[in-house]
Motif scaffolding. Structure first.
Motif, PDB file in Angstrom:
ATOM      1  N   GLU A  96       0.827  -1.209   0.000  1.00 41.76           N
ATOM      2  CA  GLU A  96       0.000   0.000   0.000  1.00 41.76           C
ATOM      3  C   GLU A  96       0.858   1.253   0.000  1.00 41.76           C
ATOM      4  O   GLU A  96       0.495   2.277  -0.561  1.00 41.76           O
ATOM      5  CB  GLU A  96      -0.875  -0.028   1.258  1.00 41.76           C
ATOM      6  N   ILE A  97       2.014   1.115   0.595  1.00 35.53           N
ATOM      7  CA  ILE A  97       2.805   2.304   0.870  1.00 35.53           C
ATOM      8  C   ILE A  97       3.796   2.611  -0.259  1.00 35.53           C
ATOM      9  O   ILE A  97       4.269   3.724  -0.395  1.00 35.53           O
ATOM     10  CB  ILE A  97       3.519   2.140   2.237  1.00 35.53           C
ATOM     11  N   HIS A 204       1.291  -5.177  10.038  1.00 34.48           N
ATOM     12  CA  HIS A 204       0.623  -4.183   9.189  1.00 34.48           C
ATOM     13  C   HIS A 204       0.101  -3.036  10.052  1.00 34.48           C
ATOM     14  O   HIS A 204       0.261  -3.044  11.284  1.00 34.48           O
ATOM     15  CB  HIS A 204      -0.489  -4.836   8.360  1.00 34.48           C
TER      16      HIS A 204
END
Ligand code: FES
Length: 582
Positions: A96-97, A204
């Motif tokens: 996601e990052i 996470h």
């Protein structure tokens, strides 16, 4: 050897599909066993026992899944104990990052990788190792289209972040710190020190963001073991859970407990209600719609509104509340939430344990009513996802009331329009921007086709000149998604999106917009005739690319209200293969 006289190509003709590769007494059986023995595999592993695939999203580019090779080793212990043969395999990992333009663009691509990796290789059951946001839906979608016995093991959240005495939540404090930077309350030096304080262990995001939400969803759906969602990624009990999952998947193969037997409409309805109770991410909406599409379950946006409408938010976690996943685990986690709302749930829904969700959680206790509030006295009255419709969103749009300002639930305001995220970035802090806190900000071009990939920018920040007045929230409408760690009165997933010619494309500066959340209404106060004129003048934006996956994606992606899957991936085709690997 079992199946030693069977030379059929068709995997359906074998007791276990892996036997079609590994248990045959012929040239092909010899070749497979020989090559696999180059890893030191002993003879008895090829005696026809169940082969368990461990689908691993480990990658150094996906820090949230950086500890998955250790977790896989614990799964293997359990598989071996029960007489199975574990084989770990990599699939595309979605960070996601780090992934550009957005990890969501690749959710469907990863799901194709998962589906074909499972189908094309000799396995009888599969453990899915998931963590960072999109890895959970991608792996479940792909596995559901194959329909083998399947069990999800999440990687677990990071330990709490702490900085200068303050509890720091992944993502949530990225927004908070950025606002403080804008108002001068923090410096870049302060931020540099906060980086390591926020992310201090494997795991996470430890807010109730999308990763924690999706880990909770797989537990509520019954495709993960109880307590899967909340055990921290570095807690020894996370590894014990992986070990137990390895044991259980071998039994599931023997019981032929396929994922389609667990992923029923009842299971999805349970998950939607749990999502409301935990104040889960709006991203769960698109992911569960897509997962249901793979299994043939008829799930719609209206189910989300119907099941969430009277579901209060019980869980006091960021971004809606103040605690983090560590406290949630100590308070009892998802089993305690299920216990609090058991009168609402389908308790007879089957799970991967072979028992119902009611049986699994019958002894669950809530150890902290400050973290998990009781149903009778909830943390917030509205936990579910509100689905708004009207001439601005004929396909629907979503809003998370628990993360929004209650004073903005009924509001009429003047539109301030940004045609793209670049247009927003260029003008938002222009001192001459004609905007005040009663306005409604509209952002276009961030939907599935438009970005492309349905970006998480729906919580676009307020102008600095409004933040400096001490105002923290305004209504924002977009065709984007929002990070599960974010908050605000943000109306998201507006469908159809601007790039597909949806009405949001036609909004102009100065138009009046009516938002009425109690009545689920989103109305653009412009005459039908004027909208027709604007529509006739509208031109579709040029595609971002005319080749490769971008093209495949933009040509085939469904709109948000259908889960943003690719149209040709909806449904399942099972795990059988009829041709040999000649
Ligand atoms: Fe991976 Fe948040 S960035 S879960």
């Amino acid at each position: 050897m079992s199946d030693d006289s069977n030379h059929s190509y068709d995997t359906r003709n074998y007791k276990l599909r892996s036997n079609a590769w590994l248990a045959r007494q012929d040239r092909d059986g010899f070749a497979r066993r020989s090559w696999m023995k180059n890893q030191g595999r002993v003879d008895h592993l090829f005696d026809g026992r169940p082969v368990i695939g461990i689908c691993n999203t480990w990658s150094e580019f996906t820090p949230c899944n950086g500890h998955f090779r250790q977790i896989a080793e614990y799964v293997k212990r359990g598989v071996y104990e029960m007489g199975g043969f574990p084989l770990e395999f990599p699939v595309m990992s979605l960070s996601e990052i780090l992934l550009r333009p957005t990890a969501m663009l690749y959710r469907n691509l990863a799901s194709m990788d998962v589906e074909e990796s499972i189908r094309g290789q000799p396995m009888d059951g599969v453990i899915l190792l998931t963590g960072c946001d999109k890895t959970t839906p991608a792996l479940v979608m792909g596995a559901a289209s194959c329909d083998l016995p399947t069990l999800v093991v999440s990687g677990g959240p990071m330990l709490n972040g702490r900085f200068r005495g303050e509890l720091v939540g992944s993502g949530t404090h990225t927004w908070i710190f950025t606002e403080r930077l804008k108002t001068g309350e923090m410096t870049m030096d302060d931020l540099a020190q906060a980086e390591a304080a926020m992310s201090r262990s494997s795991g996470h995001c430890m807010t109730m963001g999308t990763a924690s939400t999706m880990a909770s969803m797989v537990e509520a759906l019954g495709i993960a073991l109880p307590t899967n969602a909340a055990i921290p990624g570095v807690d020894a009990r996370r590894y014990a859970l992986a070990h137990m999952a390895g044991r259980r998947i071998v039994e599931m193969v023997k019981e032929d407990l396929r994922i389609s037997k667990v992923l029923t409409k009842q299971a999805f309805e349970n998950a939607i209600m749990v999502n409301g109770a935990i104040g889960g991410s709006t991203n769960a909406v698109v992911h569960l719609l897509a997962m249901a599409g793979r299994t043939g379950v008829d799930l719609t946006l209206d189910d989300w509104d119907r099941l969430g409408r009277d579901m209060p938010c019980l869980v006091n976690l960021m971004p809606s509340g103040k605690y983090l996943m560590e406290e949630f685990y100590y308070a009892g986690g998802i089993p305690a939430v299920i216990s609090e709302i058991k009168h609402k749930l389908h308790l007879d829904a089957l799970t991967v344990t072979g028992k119902t969700i009611g049986e699994n959680n019958k002894d669950a206790k809530n150890f902290s009513t400050d973290v998990i509030f009781p149903y009778s006295a909830p943390f917030k009255p509205e936990g579910g996802i509100a689905v708004l419709r009207g001439n601005l969103a004929p396909g629907g749009a979503v809003l998370k009331p628990s993360a929004a300002d209650p004073n903005l639930m009924k509001h009429r305001g003047r539109a301030v329009v940004f045609e793209s995220i670049e247009d927003y970035d260029a003008r938002i802090d222009d001192p001459n921007l004609d905007i005040d806190e009663t306005c409604i900000m509209v952002l276009k071009g961030c939907g599935p086709k438009g970005y492309p990939g349905f970006a998480e920018v729906g919580n676009f920040a307020l102008p600095a000149k409004i933040l400096k007045k001490g105002i923290k929230d305004m209504i924002r409408i977009s065709d984007a998604r929002m990070s599960g760690t974010a908050y605000g009165t943000t109306i998201l997933h507006t469908a159809p999106e601007a790039a597909a010619g949806g009405p949001i494309a036609l909004v102009q500066n100065g138009d009046m917009i009516e938002v009425d959340v109690p009545n689920r209404r989103l109305h653009l106060d412009v005459s039908d005739a004027e909208l027709e004129t604007r529509k006739a003048a509208w031109k579709a934006p040029a595609p971002h690319s005319d080749r490769g996956y971008y093209k495949l994606y933009t040509d085939h992606v469904l709109q948000a209200d259908k889960g943003a899957d690719l149209d040709f991936l909806v449904g399942k085709s099972g795990a059988h293969v009829t041709r040999e690997s000649h």
